[in-house]
Design an enzyme around this catalytic site. Structure first.
Site, short mmCIF file in Angstrom:
data_model
loop_
_atom_site.label_atom_id
_atom_site.label_comp_id
_atom_site.label_asym_id
_atom_site.label_seq_id
_atom_site.Cartn_x
_atom_site.Cartn_y
_atom_site.Cartn_z
CE1 TYR A 33 -3.34 -2.67 0.15
CE2 TYR A 33 -3.47 -2.47 2.51
CZ TYR A 33 -3.87 -3.07 1.35
OH TYR A 33 -4.81 -4.07 1.39
CE LYS A 70 1.65 -17.37 -2.09
NZ LYS A 70 0.88 -18.61 -2.00
CG ASP A 78 -1.70 -19.93 -0.11
OD1 ASP A 78 -0.93 -19.69 0.83
OD2 ASP A 78 -1.34 -20.58 -1.11
CG ASP A 130 -7.19 -4.47 3.99
OD1 ASP A 130 -8.21 -4.42 4.68
OD2 ASP A 130 -7.01 -3.74 2.99
CG ASP A 178 -12.49 -6.74 6.17
OD1 ASP A 178 -12.21 -6.17 7.24
OD2 ASP A 178 -12.90 -6.13 5.17
#
Ligand code: NAD
Length: 359
Positions: free
Chosen positions: A144, A193, A225, A249, A253
């Site tokens: 970001y 990752k 994942d 992020d 959620d």
């Protein structure tokens, strides 16, 4: 203990659920002999009415003079977003306060109480004893904040986003995650990752170095994942999840829907010096504001995490968490929990039951 707390109730249900948190803090200070001094300040649409600014300097100054910020929520009805009072209200308030105080860590806590498992989208058999997971997300690094490019390359459209992490950024959140784990079941799962990304390889290397500073805390790595899958397949394996900005992020959620009501999820934003903002993860729910039906649990738990993680008042924080759990187990709840509780109470009445259960 004397502590100064900036109270930024904000808009919508913010003032109602904030009053619940203050009543609970008052009950704790009476019982345990503390003095919490509250200074109220305006934020969001409430601030715009007086200052034509969603985060006025007066509010920032009050926050700077306080030991912590207890935040409600901001924003107006989704249908009124063009009204200047509400336009960009959330961005101008929340992102601005994050930037002002350099908050680099976000923590969210998902709790499913054993008798509310029916509210969760998860099968009961996966969470027979409810659920209690904390996720820590780094906020100021990653994809970001690196360079973004949207344009052309070699005659066709092209885009790139650069992910970046420094050693200091990872160290800061990793140490905090292990500190939090020590207050819980001493188990951290670090999510990355690392089979593909260089930032994740560095992340994994630094987290394993920090883990050596905390030999009493069990630490393992998991690919993102797999983590997304494990959260809905076997969520009870997790206690503290530590992860980078982008993965956090998405995973936070995912976690926020597991408890069945957004009204029960507290959250913390912190900077490297430990100063922080304690708030519900949900929004201002304008359609239910002023009706005495909002669930105050997320706001009360935000206050309880302030006591535990910032002021190191463990007995007091446990007393609050225990009181909420007992009240729920007694069959009381607010309207959002109606399908799983025996008695639906208003915000104020539910708060009174919680206070009665503070031991
Ligand atoms: P929301 O979280 O306010 O509401 C989503 C749903 O959850 C609604 O049905 C609402 O009634 C319910 N809900 C939320 N909190 C509840 C509680 N404590 N008790 C019972 N039910 C609850 O999200 P939204 O509707 O997308 O946004 C409404 C406003 O809130 C917007 O202006 C948005 O910008 C703002 N917002 C603010 C924050 C924040 O202050 N941190 C976060 C998200 C959204």
């Amino acid at each position: 203990m004397d502590k100064n707390i900036a109270i930024l109730a904000g808009d919508g249900i913010g003032p109602e659920v904030m009053q619940s948190a203050i009543s609970v803090l008052d009950a704790i200070s009476d019982k345990y002999g503390h003095s919490f001094i509250y200074t109220k300040a305006l934020v969001g649409g409430a601030a715009y009415e007086k200052y034509q600014n969603h985060l006025p300097q007066d509010t920032i100054e009050i926050c700077k003079k306080s030991d912590a910020i207890l935040f409600g929520s901001v924003g107006g009805p989704v249908t009124e977003q063009t009204n200047p009072k509400w336009k960009n209200c959330e961005t101008n308030s929340i992102l601005a306060i994050r930037k002002e105080f350099n908050f680099n860590i976000n923590l969210r806590k998902a709790t499913i109480y054993p008798n509310l498992v029916d509210l969760s989208p998860l099968k009961n058999s996966l969470i027979p004893n409810g659920l209690d997971i904390v996720i820590l997300r780094e906020l100021l690094g990653d994809i970001y904040f690196g360079e973004h490019y949207l344009g052309n390359k070699n005659g066709s459209r092209f885009a790139s986003d650069i992910a970046e992490y420094s050693e200091e950024q990872i160290l800061s959140i990793a140490r905090y995650a292990f500190d939090v784990a020590r207050l819980r079941t001493k188990k951290v799962v670090s999510v990355d990752k690392a089979n593909v990304m260089a930032t994740s390889k560095l992340w994994r290397e630094i987290v394993s170095e920090v883990a050596k500073e905390y030999p009493d805390v069990e630490c393992s790595d998991m690919l993102v994942d797999n983590c997304a899958m494990q959260l809905v397949r076997n969520p009870s394996q997790f206690d503290v999840i530590l992860t980078a900005n982008l993965f956090g992020d998405i995973l936070s959620d995912e976690l926020s829907v597991l408890s069945g009501s957004i009204g029960m999820m507290p959250s913390i934003s912190l900077n490297a010096s430990g100063f922080g903002l304690y708030e519900p993860a949900g929004g201002s729910a304008p359609e239910i504001a002023g009706k005495n039906i909002a669930n105050p649990i997320a706001q009360i738990l935000s206050a309880s995490m302030m006591l535990s993680y910032l002021f190191n008042l463990q007995k007091e924080a446990q007393a609050i968490e225990h009181a909420i759990k007992t009240t729920i187990m007694q069959g009381f709840g607010t309207l959002d929990l109606k399908d799983a509780v025996k008695v639906v109470l208003g915000t104020k009445e539910f708060t009174k039951e919680v206070i009665k259960n503070i031991l």
